[in-house]
Scaffold this motif. Sequence first.
Motif, PDB file in Angstrom:
ATOM      1  N   MET A 195      -0.900   4.236 -71.301  1.00  0.00           N
ATOM      2  CA  MET A 195      -1.490   4.263 -69.965  1.00  0.00           C
ATOM      3  C   MET A 195      -0.493   3.769 -68.915  1.00  0.00           C
ATOM      4  O   MET A 195      -0.399   4.326 -67.821  1.00  0.00           O
ATOM      5  N   GLN A 196       0.271   2.723 -69.255  1.00  0.00           N
ATOM      6  CA  GLN A 196       1.277   2.226 -68.321  1.00  0.00           C
ATOM      7  C   GLN A 196       2.347   3.284 -68.057  1.00  0.00           C
ATOM      8  O   GLN A 196       2.795   3.461 -66.932  1.00  0.00           O
ATOM      9  N   GLU A 197       2.730   3.992 -69.094  1.00  0.00           N
ATOM     10  CA  GLU A 197       3.733   5.051 -68.934  1.00  0.00           C
ATOM     11  C   GLU A 197       3.195   6.170 -68.039  1.00  0.00           C
ATOM     12  O   GLU A 197       3.902   6.681 -67.175  1.00  0.00           O
ATOM     13  N   GLN A 198       1.932   6.533 -68.221  1.00  0.00           N
ATOM     14  CA  GLN A 198       1.328   7.557 -67.371  1.00  0.00           C
ATOM     15  C   GLN A 198       1.275   7.090 -65.919  1.00  0.00           C
ATOM     16  O   GLN A 198       1.549   7.854 -64.992  1.00  0.00           O
ATOM     17  N   ASP A 199       0.921   5.826 -65.713  1.00  0.00           N
ATOM     18  CA  ASP A 199       0.878   5.273 -64.357  1.00  0.00           C
ATOM     19  C   ASP A 199       2.263   5.294 -63.710  1.00  0.00           C
ATOM     20  O   ASP A 199       2.412   5.656 -62.542  1.00  0.00           O
ATOM     21  N   GLN A 200       3.277   4.919 -64.486  1.00  0.00           N
ATOM     22  CA  GLN A 200       4.637   4.929 -63.962  1.00  0.00           C
ATOM     23  C   GLN A 200       5.070   6.349 -63.596  1.00  0.00           C
ATOM     24  O   GLN A 200       5.684   6.564 -62.553  1.00  0.00           O
ATOM     25  N   ASN A 201       4.754   7.311 -64.452  1.00  0.00           N
ATOM     26  CA  ASN A 201       5.120   8.699 -64.164  1.00  0.00           C
ATOM     27  C   ASN A 201       4.425   9.191 -62.897  1.00  0.00           C
ATOM     28  O   ASN A 201       5.019   9.894 -62.079  1.00  0.00           O
ATOM     29  N   ALA A 202       3.166   8.807 -62.719  1.00  0.00           N
ATOM     30  CA  ALA A 202       2.437   9.208 -61.513  1.00  0.00           C
ATOM     31  C   ALA A 202       3.059   8.564 -60.279  1.00  0.00           C
ATOM     32  O   ALA A 202       3.194   9.212 -59.235  1.00  0.00           O
ATOM     33  N   GLN A 203       3.433   7.295 -60.375  1.00  0.00           N
ATOM     34  CA  GLN A 203       4.059   6.609 -59.247  1.00  0.00           C
ATOM     35  C   GLN A 203       5.410   7.229 -58.911  1.00  0.00           C
ATOM     36  O   GLN A 203       5.751   7.406 -57.735  1.00  0.00           O
ATOM     37  N   ILE A 204       6.178   7.575 -59.921  1.00  0.00           N
ATOM     38  CA  ILE A 204       7.481   8.207 -59.690  1.00  0.00           C
ATOM     39  C   ILE A 204       7.294   9.546 -58.993  1.00  0.00           C
ATOM     40  O   ILE A 204       8.004   9.874 -58.041  1.00  0.00           O
ATOM     41  N   ALA A 205       6.333  10.334 -59.457  1.00  0.00           N
ATOM     42  CA  ALA A 205       6.075  11.638 -58.841  1.00  0.00           C
ATOM     43  C   ALA A 205       5.646  11.462 -57.384  1.00  0.00           C
ATOM     44  O   ALA A 205       6.069  12.216 -56.500  1.00  0.00           O
ATOM     45  N   GLN A 206       4.820  10.457 -57.122  1.00  0.00           N
ATOM     46  CA  GLN A 206       4.361  10.205 -55.757  1.00  0.00           C
ATOM     47  C   GLN A 206       5.533   9.785 -54.865  1.00  0.00           C
ATOM     48  O   GLN A 206       5.659  10.265 -53.731  1.00  0.00           O
ATOM     49  N   LEU A 207       6.408   8.925 -55.357  1.00  0.00           N
ATOM     50  CA  LEU A 207       7.566   8.497 -54.573  1.00  0.00           C
ATOM     51  C   LEU A 207       8.514   9.659 -54.304  1.00  0.00           C
ATOM     52  O   LEU A 207       9.070   9.782 -53.212  1.00  0.00           O
ATOM     53  N   GLN A 208       8.705  10.517 -55.300  1.00  0.00           N
ATOM     54  CA  GLN A 208       9.575  11.675 -55.095  1.00  0.00           C
ATOM     55  C   GLN A 208       8.994  12.614 -54.044  1.00  0.00           C
ATOM     56  O   GLN A 208       9.727  13.168 -53.223  1.00  0.00           O
ATOM     57  N   ALA A 209       7.681  12.777 -54.049  1.00  0.00           N
ATOM     58  CA  ALA A 209       7.043  13.630 -53.041  1.00  0.00           C
ATOM     59  C   ALA A 209       7.208  13.024 -51.649  1.00  0.00           C
ATOM     60  O   ALA A 209       7.467  13.732 -50.674  1.00  0.00           O
TER      61      ALA A 209
END
Length: 100
Positions: A34-48
């Motif tokens: 779950m932490q990895e999924q959260d990190q991936n979502a945060q990274i995608a949001q920052l890249q956007a």
Amino acid sequence: MFMRRRRPLAAAAMIGGTAYAANKAGHRSAEAAMQEQDQNAQIAQLQAQQAAMAPPPPPAPAAPAGNDMVTRLKELQTLKDQGVLTDAEFEAAKAKVISG
């Protein structure tokens, strides 16, 4: 007959301890996923956000002014040669093209 006493509590403790450890390990791996999924979502949001904030690419360079001027002067010369423009009209148009 003397019956040997068994240790039912020890066996239950072993089984329970094993189940507890397995349960804890399962929770830890689920939390890590779950932490990895959260990190991936945060990274995608920052890249956007960064893509939205990035300045637009510079416009393509325009054709050199000299090339455009030469083309326009050739067109005027062709019109003069065809008799569409008089000498005075040609000179006025040529001065206008050269001045910018």
